[in-house]
Design an enzyme around this catalytic site. Structure first.
Site, PDB file in Angstrom:
ATOM      1  N   ASN A  11       1.116  -0.911  -0.250  1.00 22.78           N
ATOM      2  CA  ASN A  11       0.191  -0.029   0.042  1.00 22.78           C
ATOM      3  C   ASN A  11       0.710   1.084   0.273  1.00 22.78           C
ATOM      4  OD1 ASN A  11      -1.415   2.339   1.331  1.00 22.78           O
ATOM      5  ND2 ASN A  11      -3.237   1.073   2.106  1.00 22.78           N
ATOM      6  N   LYS A  14       0.405   3.656   2.612  1.00 23.36           N
ATOM      7  CA  LYS A  14       1.024   3.349   4.051  1.00 23.36           C
ATOM      8  C   LYS A  14       2.355   3.090   4.604  1.00 23.36           C
ATOM      9  CE  LYS A  14      -2.316  -0.427   5.580  1.00 23.36           C
ATOM     10  NZ  LYS A  14      -2.498  -2.124   5.625  1.00 23.36           N
ATOM     11  N   ASP A  75      -1.986  -4.058   9.530  1.00 22.51           N
ATOM     12  CA  ASP A  75      -3.144  -4.261   9.421  1.00 22.51           C
ATOM     13  C   ASP A  75      -4.129  -3.497  10.102  1.00 22.51           C
ATOM     14  OD1 ASP A  75      -5.031  -5.558   7.523  1.00 22.51           O
ATOM     15  OD2 ASP A  75      -5.853  -6.163   9.308  1.00 22.51           O
ATOM     16  N   SER A  76      -4.791  -2.523   9.052  1.00 22.04           N
ATOM     17  CA  SER A  76      -5.341  -1.136   9.628  1.00 22.04           C
ATOM     18  C   SER A  76      -7.100  -1.292   9.501  1.00 22.04           C
ATOM     19  CB  SER A  76      -4.626  -0.310   9.549  1.00 22.04           C
ATOM     20  OG  SER A  76      -4.296   0.250   8.235  1.00 22.04           O
ATOM     21  N   GLY A 161      -7.372   5.937   0.998  1.00 19.05           N
ATOM     22  CA  GLY A 161      -8.313   5.101   1.613  1.00 19.05           C
ATOM     23  C   GLY A 161      -9.910   5.792   1.612  1.00 19.05           C
ATOM     24  N   TYR A 162     -10.283   5.516   2.838  1.00 18.97           N
ATOM     25  CA  TYR A 162     -11.633   6.607   3.322  1.00 18.97           C
ATOM     26  C   TYR A 162     -11.147   7.550   4.456  1.00 18.97           C
ATOM     27  CZ  TYR A 162     -13.468   1.914   3.533  1.00 18.97           C
ATOM     28  OH  TYR A 162     -13.938   0.729   3.464  1.00 18.97           O
ATOM     29  N   LYS A 183      -1.206  14.149  10.494  1.00 19.13           N
ATOM     30  CA  LYS A 183      -1.765  13.357  10.880  1.00 19.13           C
ATOM     31  C   LYS A 183      -1.309  11.945  11.615  1.00 19.13           C
ATOM     32  CE  LYS A 183      -3.653   8.911   7.827  1.00 19.13           C
ATOM     33  NZ  LYS A 183      -3.658   8.488   6.355  1.00 19.13           N
ATOM     34  N   HIS A 188      -4.086   6.282  14.257  1.00 19.87           N
ATOM     35  CA  HIS A 188      -3.803   4.841  14.632  1.00 19.87           C
ATOM     36  C   HIS A 188      -2.768   4.370  13.596  1.00 19.87           C
ATOM     37  CE1 HIS A 188      -5.907   5.256  10.230  1.00 19.87           C
ATOM     38  NE2 HIS A 188      -5.343   3.867  10.183  1.00 19.87           N
ATOM     39  N   ARG A 189      -1.692   4.963  13.166  1.00 21.30           N
ATOM     40  CA  ARG A 189      -0.737   4.061  12.410  1.00 21.30           C
ATOM     41  C   ARG A 189       0.119   4.614  13.187  1.00 21.30           C
ATOM     42  NH1 ARG A 189      -2.293   4.497   7.856  1.00 21.30           N
ATOM     43  NH2 ARG A 189      -3.073   2.143   7.404  1.00 21.30           N
TER      44      ARG A 189
HETATM   45  P1  IMP Z   1      -5.106  -3.862   5.295  1.00 24.56           P
HETATM   46  O1  IMP Z   1      -4.549  -3.163   3.917  1.00 24.56           O
HETATM   47  O2  IMP Z   1      -5.535  -5.161   4.591  1.00 24.56           O
HETATM   48  O3  IMP Z   1      -4.659  -3.105   6.002  1.00 24.56           O
HETATM   49  O4  IMP Z   1      -6.265  -3.262   4.384  1.00 24.56           O
HETATM   50  C1  IMP Z   1      -6.765  -1.656   5.406  1.00 24.56           C
HETATM   51  C2  IMP Z   1      -7.503  -0.675   4.340  1.00 24.56           C
HETATM   52  O5  IMP Z   1      -8.486   0.254   5.679  1.00 24.56           O
HETATM   53  C3  IMP Z   1      -7.264   0.375   3.261  1.00 24.56           C
HETATM   54  O6  IMP Z   1      -7.266  -0.230   2.059  1.00 24.56           O
HETATM   55  C4  IMP Z   1      -8.193   1.668   3.602  1.00 24.56           C
HETATM   56  O7  IMP Z   1      -9.605   0.840   2.797  1.00 24.56           O
HETATM   57  C5  IMP Z   1      -8.344   1.846   4.934  1.00 24.56           C
HETATM   58  N1  IMP Z   1      -7.626   1.677   6.168  1.00 24.56           N
HETATM   59  C6  IMP Z   1      -6.470   1.530   7.057  1.00 24.56           C
HETATM   60  N2  IMP Z   1      -5.921   2.321   7.404  1.00 24.56           N
HETATM   61  C7  IMP Z   1      -6.419   3.871   6.382  1.00 24.56           C
HETATM   62  C8  IMP Z   1      -5.863   4.960   6.325  1.00 24.56           C
HETATM   63  O8  IMP Z   1      -4.669   5.640   7.054  1.00 24.56           O
HETATM   64  N3  IMP Z   1      -6.758   6.316   5.848  1.00 24.56           N
HETATM   65  C9  IMP Z   1      -7.546   6.056   5.697  1.00 24.56           C
HETATM   66  N4  IMP Z   1      -7.927   4.485   5.219  1.00 24.56           N
HETATM   67  C10 IMP Z   1      -7.026   3.492   5.454  1.00 24.56           C
END
Ligand code: IMP
Length: 208
Positions: A11, A14, A75-76, A161-162, A183, A188-189
């Site tokens: 990602n 990230k 994972d987020s 993302g969101y 940010k 959270h990250r």
């Molecule tokens: P992962 O790769 O399975 O951890 O998916 C994380 C998903 O959660 C991302 O593709 C976003 O849709 C959402 N997400 C996680 N962190 C964020 C953030 O910091 N901002 C916006 N969306 C996030």
């Protein structure tokens, strides 16, 4: 810097957020492409658990064993109160659009979120991140959270993302309007990785 840790994520959003955080800690990083690890279909099975922590450990463990380089992964996702915590660990693929990736996938997820909340006055949500570190001596995981509300329209073009729909309680603006350093302080990250780097398995106190 004499260490290089593998940032085990595909990602780009990230990666953009994690590079400065590790640089400030004096820890060198390599991403998966630097390490010569192109995407494989085996990776699809890594996020099959029901908790962020288990998924983060699974990703870091997989890439550590594949590369032999100490690996960190996150994972987020977004948990929305009116949706009983959805999309949660399914945040990335929530729209069900397996044909999309990158910004197109983000748009599809955001459209679903707006549609699902269209009749709800309860807009409370939180982002959650589990950050995991796996090396030859063991495994560590730390969690970070951040609270806010889902707007009825996107604001801002930064982040991923969101982010444009999530108005942070701490910042009073969306994560789509906040620059990277702003940010990171409350995200959270940022919280999860600072706790991880401090060697603590506990989340930071405060809004999280
Ligand atoms: P992962 O790769 O399975 O951890 O998916 C994380 C998903 O959660 C991302 O593709 C976003 O849709 C959402 N997400 C996680 N962190 C964020 C953030 O910091 N901002 C916006 N969306 C996030």
């Amino acid at each position: 810097m004499n260490r290089a840790v593998l940032l085990a994520t595909r990602n780009l959003g990230k990666l953009r957020e994690l590079r400065p955080l590790f640089a400030r800690a004096g820890i060198g990083v390599r991403d998966l492409m630097d390490a010569g690890l192109p995407e494989s279909s085996d990776e699809d099975a890594l996020e099959s658990y029901s908790t962020f922590e288990e998924n983060a450990i699974a990703k870091a463990r997989y890439f550590f064993h594949l590369s032999g380089i100490e690996a960190v992964a996150d994972d987020s996702g977004l948990e929305v109160a009116a949706l009983r915590g959805e999309p949660g660990v399914r945040s990335k693929r929530w729209s069900g659009r397996a044909d999309l990736s990158g910004m197109a996938l983000d748009h599809a997820n955001n459209a679903k979120l707006l549609a699902q909340l269209s009749f709800s006055d309860d807009r409370r949500a939180r982002f959650v991140c589990a950050a995991a570190w796996v090396d030859g001596s063991g495994e560590r995981v730390a969690r970070g959270e951040t609270h806010g509300r889902i707007l009825t329209q996107p604001r801002g073009t930064l982040g991923f993302g969101y982010d444009p729909l999530f108005e942070s309680d701490d910042l009073g603006m969306t994560f789509g309007e906040a620059d990277g350093p702003a940010k990171e302080v409350v995200s959270h990250r940022g919280r999860a990785f600072r706790a991880l780097l401090a060697g603590s398995p506990l989340p930071e106190s405060g809004n999280g």
